[in-house]
Write a protein that holds these residues in place. Structure first.
Motif, PDB file in Angstrom:
ATOM      1  N   UNK A 159       0.910  -1.267  -0.043  1.00  0.00           N
ATOM      2  CA  UNK A 159       0.016   0.067  -0.033  1.00  0.00           C
ATOM      3  C   UNK A 159       0.794   1.283   0.006  1.00  0.00           C
ATOM      4  N   UNK A 160       1.979   0.989   0.306  1.00  0.00           N
ATOM      5  CA  UNK A 160       2.937   2.212   0.557  1.00  0.00           C
ATOM      6  C   UNK A 160       4.159   2.520  -0.481  1.00  0.00           C
ATOM      7  N   UNK A 161       4.465   1.489  -1.135  1.00  0.00           N
ATOM      8  CA  UNK A 161       5.658   1.676  -2.144  1.00  0.00           C
ATOM      9  C   UNK A 161       5.155   1.943  -3.634  1.00  0.00           C
ATOM     10  N   UNK A 162       6.167   2.503  -4.329  1.00  0.00           N
ATOM     11  CA  UNK A 162       5.876   2.836  -5.650  1.00  0.00           C
ATOM     12  C   UNK A 162       7.257   2.164  -6.488  1.00  0.00           C
ATOM     13  N   UNK A 163       7.202   1.967  -7.659  1.00  0.00           N
ATOM     14  CA  UNK A 163       7.849   1.194  -8.563  1.00  0.00           C
ATOM     15  C   UNK A 163       9.574   1.674  -7.973  1.00  0.00           C
ATOM     16  N   UNK A 164       9.742   2.891  -8.007  1.00  0.00           N
ATOM     17  CA  UNK A 164      11.127   3.139  -7.651  1.00  0.00           C
ATOM     18  C   UNK A 164      11.559   2.557  -6.303  1.00  0.00           C
ATOM     19  N   UNK A 165      10.759   2.433  -5.389  1.00  0.00           N
ATOM     20  CA  UNK A 165      11.060   1.898  -4.190  1.00  0.00           C
ATOM     21  C   UNK A 165      11.113   0.343  -4.299  1.00  0.00           C
ATOM     22  N   UNK A 166      10.148  -0.177  -5.004  1.00  0.00           N
ATOM     23  CA  UNK A 166      10.315  -1.697  -5.399  1.00  0.00           C
ATOM     24  C   UNK A 166      11.760  -2.031  -6.168  1.00  0.00           C
ATOM     25  N   UNK A 167      12.236  -1.118  -6.806  1.00  0.00           N
ATOM     26  CA  UNK A 167      13.552  -1.299  -7.484  1.00  0.00           C
ATOM     27  C   UNK A 167      14.728  -1.360  -6.476  1.00  0.00           C
ATOM     28  N   UNK A 168      14.460  -0.376  -5.857  1.00  0.00           N
ATOM     29  CA  UNK A 168      15.548  -0.294  -4.700  1.00  0.00           C
ATOM     30  C   UNK A 168      15.713  -1.558  -3.683  1.00  0.00           C
ATOM     31  N   UNK A 169      14.469  -1.882  -3.300  1.00  0.00           N
ATOM     32  CA  UNK A 169      14.338  -3.123  -2.209  1.00  0.00           C
ATOM     33  C   UNK A 169      14.701  -4.404  -2.924  1.00  0.00           C
ATOM     34  N   UNK A 170      14.295  -4.540  -4.014  1.00  0.00           N
ATOM     35  CA  UNK A 170      14.444  -5.567  -4.681  1.00  0.00           C
ATOM     36  C   UNK A 170      16.106  -5.857  -5.420  1.00  0.00           C
TER      37      UNK A 170
END
Length: 74
Positions: free
Chosen positions: A43-54
């Protein structure tokens, strides 16, 4: 839906509910979306954050998500 770095995961999942199960094909780290913490994160992340976390390149992530969605539309 055009996917950008600012696209929120919750918006993708609302538009494409099946994506939650299929996103593991993009990166196995997204399997955590099926956990209680993952549901909150979605509910909180965007694609940029998904990129960083993965640890996945942003452009590659956008490309893979787009390809997955396009292939599911057929």
């Amino acid at each position: 839906m055009k996917i950008t770095e600012a696209t929120r995961l919750k918006d993708l999942l609302e538009e494409y509910p099946w994506l939650k199960d299929e996103i593991v094909k993009v990166n196995e780290k997204f399997e955590m979306l099926n956990s209680p913490l993952g549901k909150i994160m979605a509910t909180k992340v965007d694609v940029h954050e998904m990129s960083k976390r993965s640890g996945m390149d942003l452009d590659l992530l956008i490309s893979k998500l787009t390809d997955l969605i396009d292939s599911h539309q057929d």
